[in-house]
Design a protein around this motif. Structure first.
Motif, PDB file in Angstrom:
ATOM      1  N   MET A 152       0.822  -1.176  -0.065  1.00  0.00           N
ATOM      2  CA  MET A 152      -0.070  -0.029   0.115  1.00  0.00           C
ATOM      3  C   MET A 152       0.894   1.230   0.095  1.00  0.00           C
ATOM      4  O   MET A 152       0.435   2.347  -0.473  1.00  0.00           O
ATOM      5  N   ARG A 153       2.171   1.151   0.629  1.00  0.00           N
ATOM      6  CA  ARG A 153       2.899   2.315   0.709  1.00  0.00           C
ATOM      7  C   ARG A 153       3.246   2.828  -0.656  1.00  0.00           C
ATOM      8  O   ARG A 153       3.259   4.074  -0.901  1.00  0.00           O
ATOM      9  N   SER A 154       3.595   2.143  -1.743  1.00  0.00           N
ATOM     10  CA  SER A 154       3.711   2.143  -3.077  1.00  0.00           C
ATOM     11  C   SER A 154       2.587   3.165  -3.633  1.00  0.00           C
ATOM     12  O   SER A 154       2.890   3.882  -4.677  1.00  0.00           O
ATOM     13  N   LEU A 155       1.546   3.226  -3.316  1.00  0.00           N
ATOM     14  CA  LEU A 155       0.266   3.614  -4.010  1.00  0.00           C
ATOM     15  C   LEU A 155      -0.161   5.191  -3.243  1.00  0.00           C
ATOM     16  O   LEU A 155      -0.991   5.517  -3.779  1.00  0.00           O
ATOM     17  N   ARG A 156       0.613   5.597  -2.335  1.00  0.00           N
ATOM     18  CA  ARG A 156       0.318   6.718  -1.765  1.00  0.00           C
ATOM     19  C   ARG A 156       1.484   7.584  -2.114  1.00  0.00           C
ATOM     20  O   ARG A 156       2.402   7.399  -2.763  1.00  0.00           O
ATOM     21  N   LYS A 157       1.041   8.916  -1.583  1.00  0.00           N
ATOM     22  CA  LYS A 157       2.383   9.849  -1.501  1.00  0.00           C
ATOM     23  C   LYS A 157       3.580   9.480  -1.131  1.00  0.00           C
ATOM     24  O   LYS A 157       3.854   9.179   0.125  1.00  0.00           O
ATOM     25  N   PRO A 158       4.750   9.264  -1.881  1.00  0.00           N
ATOM     26  CA  PRO A 158       5.754   8.728  -1.581  1.00  0.00           C
ATOM     27  C   PRO A 158       6.696   9.456  -0.541  1.00  0.00           C
ATOM     28  O   PRO A 158       7.642  10.277  -1.155  1.00  0.00           O
ATOM     29  N   ARG A 159       6.328   9.873   0.800  1.00  0.00           N
ATOM     30  CA  ARG A 159       6.922  10.886   1.656  1.00  0.00           C
ATOM     31  C   ARG A 159       8.267  10.582   1.968  1.00  0.00           C
ATOM     32  O   ARG A 159       9.122  11.596   1.937  1.00  0.00           O
ATOM     33  N   GLU A 160       8.676   9.257   1.915  1.00  0.00           N
ATOM     34  CA  GLU A 160      10.153   8.900   2.266  1.00  0.00           C
ATOM     35  C   GLU A 160      10.771   9.346   1.183  1.00  0.00           C
ATOM     36  O   GLU A 160      12.124   9.641   1.256  1.00  0.00           O
ATOM     37  N   LEU A 161      10.576   9.494  -0.048  1.00  0.00           N
ATOM     38  CA  LEU A 161      11.366   9.829  -1.369  1.00  0.00           C
ATOM     39  C   LEU A 161      11.314  11.262  -1.366  1.00  0.00           C
ATOM     40  O   LEU A 161      12.481  11.720  -1.565  1.00  0.00           O
ATOM     41  N   LEU A 162      10.486  11.876  -1.274  1.00  0.00           N
ATOM     42  CA  LEU A 162      10.101  13.494  -1.528  1.00  0.00           C
ATOM     43  C   LEU A 162      10.949  14.179  -0.281  1.00  0.00           C
ATOM     44  O   LEU A 162      11.754  15.212  -0.711  1.00  0.00           O
ATOM     45  N   ILE A 163      11.169  13.744   0.639  1.00  0.00           N
ATOM     46  CA  ILE A 163      11.979  14.239   1.492  1.00  0.00           C
ATOM     47  C   ILE A 163      13.429  14.238   1.298  1.00  0.00           C
ATOM     48  O   ILE A 163      14.121  15.391   1.369  1.00  0.00           O
ATOM     49  N   TRP A 164      14.111  13.093   0.718  1.00  0.00           N
ATOM     50  CA  TRP A 164      15.547  13.101   0.239  1.00  0.00           C
ATOM     51  C   TRP A 164      15.532  13.435  -0.995  1.00  0.00           C
ATOM     52  O   TRP A 164      16.755  14.019  -1.351  1.00  0.00           O
ATOM     53  N   VAL A 165      14.686  13.139  -2.043  1.00  0.00           N
ATOM     54  CA  VAL A 165      14.984  13.512  -3.307  1.00  0.00           C
ATOM     55  C   VAL A 165      13.635  14.035  -3.848  1.00  0.00           C
ATOM     56  O   VAL A 165      12.918  13.591  -4.542  1.00  0.00           O
ATOM     57  N   PRO A 166      13.568  15.506  -3.531  1.00  0.00           N
ATOM     58  CA  PRO A 166      12.279  15.997  -4.121  1.00  0.00           C
ATOM     59  C   PRO A 166      11.953  16.095  -5.515  1.00  0.00           C
ATOM     60  O   PRO A 166      10.955  15.952  -6.018  1.00  0.00           O
ATOM     61  N   GLU A 167      12.844  16.168  -6.514  1.00  0.00           N
ATOM     62  CA  GLU A 167      12.730  15.997  -7.808  1.00  0.00           C
ATOM     63  C   GLU A 167      12.355  14.840  -8.388  1.00  0.00           C
ATOM     64  O   GLU A 167      12.138  14.487  -9.562  1.00  0.00           O
ATOM     65  N   VAL A 168      12.425  13.620  -7.706  1.00  0.00           N
ATOM     66  CA  VAL A 168      12.200  12.355  -8.158  1.00  0.00           C
ATOM     67  C   VAL A 168      10.973  12.307  -8.933  1.00  0.00           C
ATOM     68  O   VAL A 168      10.197  12.641  -8.800  1.00  0.00           O
ATOM     69  N   ASP A 169      11.173  11.396 -10.336  1.00  0.00           N
ATOM     70  CA  ASP A 169      10.053  11.362 -11.020  1.00  0.00           C
ATOM     71  C   ASP A 169       9.874   9.797 -11.334  1.00  0.00           C
ATOM     72  O   ASP A 169       8.830   9.437 -11.897  1.00  0.00           O
TER      73      ASP A 169
END
Length: 436
Positions: free
Chosen positions: A1-18
Motif C-alpha cells: 500500500m505504501r507504493s500507492l500513496r504519496k511517497p513521502r520517504e522519497l520526497l524528503i530525500w529526493v524532491p525532484e524524483v520522477d
C-alpha cells in the motif's frame, strides 16, 4: 500500500524524483511520480529472475559470499552475456559460461546486467522513465547492480539514502502525521514479551482467539493417528490445502487410509525447503518443498496435492481464469525434484478446474480410483462423505463470520484481509499478524 500513496520517504530525500526502480528480496516494482504524487505503478509477475533472493541463490551456487558478489562484479572487464530470461534459463547460461572457462568476475557482472535488463523489460516495459531515477530495495546493497543501472541511465540514477528501509521510513512518517503530539503507546523493542502481552486489551485477545478458531474448524475430524495395518496418505499443509483439507481428510479416511497432515509451516519447514528447492519460485510454492520432505521423512505411501488448473471468479468476464504456472505444475515438479517415486511414494494430484464447478472436481477425485486400486463405486461413496465434510466446514465458517459481524458496532473500525486462504492461515506467510 505504501507504493500507492504519496511517497513521502522519497520526497524528503529526493524532491525532484520522477521514477522509482525498487528491487527487493521477493518482488520488484516500478513507480512513476508527477508533482509528488504516484501516477503509475507496476509490479513483477511470477518471474523472480530480477529479485534479491535470486542474486543470493546464484551467489551461493557460485561459492561467492554475498557481501563480495558486488565488488567482484565491479572488477570484471568483460561481463558475460547471460540474457534476460527466466531463472531456469539464466541458471543454464551461468553453468554454460562457467564450463567455457569464463571467470567468476565476468559471470557475476553478467548476472548483474541480466537482472537489470530483466527488470527493465519485464517490469518497466514501455512505461516512461524520467530524468530523476531513484533506486530502492535491499538489492542496492550490491554495487554491481547499482552500476548496471547506471550503465543504462548514467547520472540520471541515484540511490535513496534510506533504500533498504524506505517502506518502514514512509510508514513512520505516516504514523507521525496521524499521531501528531499525542503520547506514543509503543512499548519499545527492548520491552519483555510479557509487557507487550499485558498491554493487550481483553478485546484484542478475544479477536486473536477468534482468528485462531478458523484453523480449528479446518482440522475438525482430523486425528493424525496411523494404523500400521493401513497405508498412509500424506498431505502437505500448503497452498490450497488450507481450503481443501476437510474434503481430502474425509475422502481418504472413508477409503480406509491413514491421513497425515504436515505441521503448520515452521522454521524447520523453511530449512528443509531451502535445502531442497530447485530454481526460484514465490515463497508459498517454495515452502511445499519443505512440507513434502517432511512427508518423505515420515515414510508415507502417498502424497496428495491437487493441481489447480483454473480458478473460479464470480465477477470475471473472461472465459477461463487460469491458475498461475506454479499452481498448475508445483505438485508434479516438486515431487519429481524430490524423487518421491524412488522412495516408494506415489503422487496423487488430481487436476482441479474450479471454474467448471463441483462436478468437474468430483470427476477429478474419482480419477484417483485407478491409482489407488479401488473401484469407482467405493470412491464415489467416499466422495459423498467428503462433500458432507465440506458442507459442514463451510457452514461452520459462515456461522463464525456471522457471529463476528453481529458483534460490530457502527463506529467500529474493521480490517478486512482479502487474500488466498494460505496467505491468512499459514503462520509463516501471515507473519503472526493476528497478534499484532
Amino acid at each position: 500500500m505504501r507504493s500507492l500513496r504519496k511517497p513521502r520517504e522519497l520526497l524528503i530525500w529526493v524532491p525532484e524524483v520522477d521514477t522509482v526502480f525498487e528491487i527487493g528480496g521477493q518482488d520488484s516494482k516500478y513507480i512513476s511520480i508527477q508533482n509528488g504524487e504516484v501516477v503509475d505503478f507496476q509490479m513483477n509477475k511470477i518471474c523472480a529472475a530480477g529479485t534479491g533472493s535470486f542474486v543470493e541463490e546464484q551467489a551461493a551456487r557460485m561459492g561467492i559470499p554475498l557481501a563480495e558478489f558486488g565488488p567482484l562484479a565491479l572488477s570484471s572487464e568483460h561481463p558475460a552475456s547471460l540474457g534476460e530470461r527466466c531463472t531456469v534459463f539464466i541458471e543454464t547460461a551461468i553453468a554454460s559460461a562457467s564450463a567455457e572457462g569464463i571467470s567468476r568476475a565476468d559471470i557475476a557482472a553478467g548476472l548483474c546486467h541480466s537482472i537489470v535488463q530483466n527488470y527493465l523489460h519485464k517490469v518497466v516495459g514501455s512505461k516512461p522513465v524520467g530524468q530523476h531515477i531513484v533506486l530502492q530495495g535491499g538489492v542496492d546493497y550490491n554495487p554491481g547492480i547499482v552500476a548496471a543501472f547506471q550503465s543504462a541511465y548514467g547520472d540520471r540514477v541515484q540511490v535513496s539514502p534510506v533504500f533498504s528501509i524506505s517502506g518502514a521510513y514512509g510508514a513512520a512518517l505516516l504514523a507521525h502525521e496521524a499521531v501528531g503530539d499525542a503520547p506514543s503507546r509503543f512499548v519499545g523493542f527492548d520491552s519483555p514479551a510479557k509487557d507487550a502481552e499485558d498491554s493487550r486489551s481483553a478485546e484484542i485477545q478475544k479477536n486473536i482467539d477468534f482468528y485462531k478458531q478458523a484453523d480449528k474448524l479446518l482440522l475438525e475430524g482430523y486425528t493424525g493417528k496411523r494404523d500400521p495395518r493401513k497405508k498412509t496418505v500424506g498431505v502437505p499443509f500448503a497452498l490450497m490445502i488450507h481450503k481443501f483439507f476437510p474434503m481430502a481428510n474425509a475422502f481418504f479416511t472413508s477409503l480406509g487410509f491413514n491421513v497425515v497432515l504436515t505441521d503448520p509451516t515452521s522454521e524447520e519447514t523453511i530449512r528443509l525447503a531451502q535445502q531442497t528447492a530447485q530454481g526460484e519460485t514465490c515463497y508459498p510454492v517454495k515452502l511445499i518443498y519443505g512440507h513434502m520432505q517432511q512427508l518423505i521423512d515420515q515414510k508415507v505411501d502417498y502424497i496428495f496435492l491437487p493441481t489447480i488448473h483454473t480458478m473460479k471468479h464470480e465477477k470475471s468476464r473472461v472465459k477461463h481464469n487460469y491458475g498461475c504456472v506454479y499452481m498448475q505444475t508445483a505438485a508434479a515438479s516438486i515431487a519429481k525434484a524430490l524423487d518421491i517415486e524412488s522412495k516408494g511414494i506415489t503422487l496423487l494430484s488430481p487436476v482441479f478446474d474450479l471454474d467448471f464447478g463441483q462436478e468437474a472436481m468430483a470427476s477429478a477425485m474419482l480419477g484417483l480410483s485407478k491409482i489407488l486400486g479401488i473401484p469407482k463405486p467405493f470412491c464415489a461413496k467416499a466422495l459423498l462423505s467428503s462433500a458432507m465434510a465440506v458442507r459442514r466446514h463451510t457452514a461452520a465458517v459462515e456461522k463464525q463470520g456471522k457471529a463476528l459481524l453481529a458483534t460490530l458496532r457502527p463506529d467500529d473500525k474493521v480490517l478486512v484481509l482479502i487474500t488466498r486462504n494460505y496467505g491468512v492461515s499459514d503462520p509463516i506467510l501471515n507473519m503472526g499478524m493476528e497478534a499484532r
